[in-house]
Design an enzyme around this catalytic site. Structure first.
Site, PDB file in Angstrom:
ATOM      1  N   HIS A 105       0.847  -1.187   0.000  1.00 52.78           N
ATOM      2  CA  HIS A 105       0.000   0.000   0.000  1.00 52.78           C
ATOM      3  C   HIS A 105       0.885   1.241   0.000  1.00 52.78           C
ATOM      4  CE1 HIS A 105      -3.517   2.448   0.961  1.00 52.78           C
ATOM      5  NE2 HIS A 105      -2.760   3.095   1.822  1.00 52.78           N
ATOM      6  N   ASP A 184     -15.393   3.153   6.938  1.00 50.02           N
ATOM      7  CA  ASP A 184     -14.336   4.063   6.494  1.00 50.02           C
ATOM      8  C   ASP A 184     -14.834   4.947   5.358  1.00 50.02           C
ATOM      9  OD1 ASP A 184     -11.527   5.024   6.468  1.00 50.02           O
ATOM     10  OD2 ASP A 184     -11.659   4.288   4.415  1.00 50.02           O
ATOM     11  N   ARG A 191     -14.407  13.242   7.020  1.00 48.82           N
ATOM     12  CA  ARG A 191     -13.083  13.789   7.382  1.00 48.82           C
ATOM     13  C   ARG A 191     -12.593  14.755   6.317  1.00 48.82           C
ATOM     14  NH1 ARG A 191      -9.446   8.873   7.808  1.00 48.82           N
ATOM     15  NH2 ARG A 191      -7.826  10.420   8.106  1.00 48.82           N
ATOM     16  N   SER A 206      -7.980   3.956   9.377  1.00 43.77           N
ATOM     17  CA  SER A 206      -8.583   3.938   8.035  1.00 43.77           C
ATOM     18  C   SER A 206      -7.780   3.008   7.112  1.00 43.77           C
ATOM     19  CB  SER A 206      -8.587   5.370   7.491  1.00 43.77           C
ATOM     20  OG  SER A 206      -8.793   5.399   6.112  1.00 43.77           O
ATOM     21  N   LYS A 210      -8.822  -1.258   6.043  1.00 46.73           N
ATOM     22  CA  LYS A 210      -8.999  -1.674   4.644  1.00 46.73           C
ATOM     23  C   LYS A 210      -7.995  -2.759   4.269  1.00 46.73           C
ATOM     24  CE  LYS A 210      -8.990   2.609   3.466  1.00 46.73           C
ATOM     25  NZ  LYS A 210      -9.045   3.963   3.005  1.00 46.73           N
TER      26      LYS A 210
END
Ligand code: URA
Length: 447
Positions: A105, A184, A191, A206, A210
């Protein structure tokens, strides 16, 4: 039917009864008050807020107050771990039924085409990559947009086909699939408009909810730090990395965070199709130094953790397949398995060169400004539903630390209908008469 022993049934009924009573006694105002007094919130209280926001009993204005309190006062590690778990369990959790899947990620940057070269490279060594990626938003790009610039490439498929492709060729990469972490989705949207995106515990929960929902056993995170990144400051980046590693460990997933420099764009190309071309060239062994270095480092960690190998052996294997063409072959196999043809990538109709107005060493190239200019050309979105032009962007000719003469090309603009001025590109650069050291790409590794 499953028979529940009478004793367990009574215990369960008791538990449900007391939870219900406790829930009935909870209300958002008391929780906001408790947080304001900096008292620790229980998991039940956090769940009350998240579930209430999802089902509409807690309103946007109440949730905004809660997120602002977290942004200002923080959360303890235990509260963050609990919040992540609650968000993770708000939707589906993918069960891939495949051993040892490795996920990577990136927290988002400018010119970040890493996944497109890295994923097939590690897959060429037998590491299973089953990855979901996102689209670009703001000044940062997204892997799914970039891949869609390859004619025919399909970024969605059924879960069954996804698993089959991972089992058959070791790699599949699609957009978000299934109803993963709906909490989320809803909280992130709020947010985004309440100035609470930059809270470390909110970012950690968050991202990790995921990642945990997508079923990988190893998670390698490229945490970008600098002017073009979500986190600008190294101390905050370390705090975020430590928290994500702790959440990963708590969930029995190997988690590694690599902190990398995002003061200048990664590589030379910033856009969509032009970034894909740079990623392809990188797997032909002709990539920019920084991107190649990043792929070797992240690839080493993915292979070492995914195949349980010492890092020095993993690095040797990565280097081998980067330069012997096997990574490139795997890339072609993967892209054609998803319907794409790497010979068919379109570029913008026009180009123009921007030249330097002075002699000197380049001391900075603002990733943030270049990202915004690329978006202005049409390569990125301001809003989630904006249509983008996959063929436009900016290709830099130089990196920080290079010496240039007046009149040397600094960048080439690829454009169609929308364009930008040479002055706008020049405003992204600063110069120095004194020699400038090249910045370190890899800042730290936290595991
Ligand atoms: N990326 C995410 O997925 N979540 C955040 O909060 C920030 C970046």
């Amino acid at each position: 039917m499953v028979k529940i022993p009478k004793k367990h049934l009574q215990e369960r009924l008791f538990e449900l009864y007391f939870n219900k009573v406790e829930e009935e006694n909870m209300n958002i105002l008391d929780i906001l008050d408790k947080k304001e007094k900096q008292e620790t919130l229980t998991k039940e209280e956090l769940k009350f807020v998240v579930d209430g926001y999802l089902n509409g009993t807690i309103k946007d204005y109440q949730m905004s107050a809660f997120l602002t309190e977290i942004d200002l006062l923080g959360l303890s590690d235990e509260e963050t771990i609990n919040l992540t778990d609650i968000m993770l369990n708000s939707g589906e959790i993918l069960n891939l039924n495949i051993d040892s899947v490795v996920d990577k990620h990136s927290t988002g940057g400018v010119g970040d085409k890493t996944t497109i070269a890295l994923a097939p490279l590690v897959a060429s060594l037998g590491v299973k990559v089953a990855k979901m990626s996102g689209r670009g938003l703001g000044h940062t790009g997204g892997t799914i947009d970039k891949l869609e610039s390859i004619t025919g490439f399909q970024t969605s498929m059924s879960l069954e086909n996804f698993k089959n492709q991972v089992n058959e060729i070791g790699i599949a990469l699609v957009g978000q699939m299934g109803n993963l972490v709906p909490a989320d989705k809803k909280i992130y949207a709020l947010r985004d408009v309440t100035g609470t995106v930059d809270s470390i515990p909110l970012i950690a929960s968050s991202i990790m909810s995921k990642k945990l929902a997508s079923g990988a056993s190893t998670i390698v995170i490229d945490l970008k730090v600098g002017d073009g990144a979500l986190v600008n400051n190294i101390d905050e980046a370390k705090q975020l990395a430590n928290l994500m590693v702790k959440i990963g460990k708590n969930n029995h997933k190997k988690t590694v965070c690599v902190l990398t420099n995002m003061e200048e764009p990664l590589g030379y190309a910033v856009g969509n199709s032009i970034e894909v071309i740079e990623a392809i060239n990188t797997l032909k062994g002709e990539g920019p130094d920084d991107l190649t270095q990043l792929i070797i480092k992240l690839g080493t960690l993915m292979v070492a953790n995914g195949l349980d190998l010492p890092e020095n052996i993993a690095e040797e294997k990565i280097r081998e397949n980067l330069y012997n063409g096997k990574g490139y072959q795997k890339m072609i196999e993967w892209i054609s398995a998803q319907g794409g043809d790497i010979r068919k990538i379109s570029l913008a109709r026009h180009t123009k060169k921007v030249t330097s107005d002075q002699d000197g060493y380049i001391s900075s190239i603002s990733a943030l400004k270049i990202g915004k200019l690329s978006r202005k050309l049409g390569a990125g979105r301001l809003n989630k539903d904006d249509k983008i032009d996959l063929t436009v962007g900016i290709v830099l000719n130089h990196k920080v630390g290079d010496y240039v003469h007046k009149g040397d090309t600094l960048a080439t603009i690829f454009y169609n209908e929308k364009t930008i001025t040479n002055e706008e590109i020049l405003s992204c650069f600063t110069f120095s008469k004194d020699e400038v050291e090249k910045p370190n790409l890899i800042i730290d590794i936290i595991k």
